[in-house]
Design an enzyme around this catalytic site. Structure first.
Site, short mmCIF file in Angstrom:
data_model
loop_
_atom_site.label_atom_id
_atom_site.label_comp_id
_atom_site.label_asym_id
_atom_site.label_seq_id
_atom_site.Cartn_x
_atom_site.Cartn_y
_atom_site.Cartn_z
N SER A 68 -2.75 -7.87 3.18
CA SER A 68 -3.04 -7.69 4.60
C SER A 68 -3.47 -9.01 5.23
CB SER A 68 -4.15 -6.65 4.81
OG SER A 68 -3.77 -5.42 4.29
N HIS B 101 0.84 -1.21 0.00
CA HIS B 101 0.00 0.00 0.00
C HIS B 101 0.87 1.25 0.00
CE1 HIS B 101 -3.07 -2.64 2.34
NE2 HIS B 101 -3.59 -2.43 1.14
N LYS C 226 -17.25 -6.80 6.38
CA LYS C 226 -16.00 -7.42 6.84
C LYS C 226 -15.85 -7.28 8.34
CE LYS C 226 -13.10 -7.00 2.72
NZ LYS C 226 -11.85 -6.45 2.17
O1 PNS Z 1 -8.80 -2.88 0.37
P1 PNS Z 1 -10.03 -3.46 -0.26
O2 PNS Z 1 -10.83 -4.23 0.79
O3 PNS Z 1 -9.74 -4.27 -1.47
O4 PNS Z 1 -10.92 -2.21 -0.73
C1 PNS Z 1 -12.18 -2.41 -1.35
C2 PNS Z 1 -12.98 -1.09 -1.38
C3 PNS Z 1 -13.08 -0.50 -0.01
C4 PNS Z 1 -12.29 -0.11 -2.32
C5 PNS Z 1 -14.42 -1.39 -1.94
O5 PNS Z 1 -14.97 -2.44 -1.20
C6 PNS Z 1 -15.34 -0.17 -1.89
O6 PNS Z 1 -15.21 0.71 -2.71
N1 PNS Z 1 -16.23 -0.13 -0.86
C7 PNS Z 1 -17.15 0.97 -0.67
C8 PNS Z 1 -18.58 0.58 -1.09
C9 PNS Z 1 -18.75 0.70 -2.60
O7 PNS Z 1 -18.64 1.75 -3.18
N2 PNS Z 1 -19.06 -0.47 -3.22
C10 PNS Z 1 -19.30 -0.55 -4.65
C11 PNS Z 1 -18.02 -0.79 -5.42
S1 PNS Z 1 -18.36 -0.97 -7.16
#
Ligand code: PNS
Length: 161
Positions: A127, A16, A40
């Site tokens: 992670s 990251h 999560k």
């Molecule tokens: O570090 P990660 O867990 O891979 O991040 C994933 C993240 C947080 C970027 C994704 O789950 C997200 O954007 N969550 C917010 C809710 C949202 O907008 N969902 C629709 C995505 S198309």
């Protein structure tokens, strides 16, 4: 350009951090934002993850740390950013990342997703693997910033009591 680097950051890894450093060099302002994801069960709370990010991102003057609830594209638009940054490690990341980028584009066509390839040394860092390694006391030095290594050890010691 103002961009958002969203993620769970549970916890932040050297992978990251590499993306943060390189993305910060490309934009005027980079907001690294912790997603409050109700699906999560994180190891670290949102304030803990924000704290760790603040600590390790302190040297980067155009990087801000934040957290958000709800849809990413609403948040991006709400803070006046134009782009979403995501790191890509291997082909296995691609499906999910491409799907998310297309869905976000559909929701807010003005918001672009920019992918940065992970540095070859970081391709295998995640992670979840780090948390697993720490649980078994395997060495994680060089995979996370030193302060995060300490916090991981302390957290898992506490959880195992
Ligand atoms: O570090 P990660 O867990 O891979 O991040 C994933 C993240 C947080 C970027 C994704 O789950 C997200 O954007 N969550 C917010 C809710 C949202 O907008 N969902 C629709 C995505 S198309």
């Amino acid at each position: 350009m103002k961009a958002v680097y969203p993620g769970s950051f549970d916890p932040i890894t050297n992978g990251h951090l590499d993306i943060i450093e390189r993305a910060a060099g490309l934009c005027d302002e980079l907001v690294v934002s912790v997603a409050v994801n109700i699906e999560k069960t994180p190891l670290f709370s949102v304030p803990e993850r924000v704290d760790m990010l603040r600590e390790v991102c302190a040297p980067y003057k155009n990087v801000k740390i934040d957290h958000f609830h709800g849809l990413l594209v609403d948040y991006v638009e709400g803070i006046g950013a134009q782009a979403i940054v995501r790191g890509l490690r291997a082909v296995s990341d691609f499906d999910f990342e491409f799907q998310m980028a297309l869905m976000n584009k559909r929701l807010k066509p003005a918001v672009e997703t920019v992918f940065l390839p992970a540095a070859s040394d970081n391709m295998f860092i995640s992670s979840s693997l780090l948390k697993e390694l720490s649980k078994f006391d395997a060495p994680i030095k060089d995979l996370v910033p030193p302060s995060v290594e300490e916090r991981l050890k302390a957290k898992l010691r506490k959880d195992n009591r």
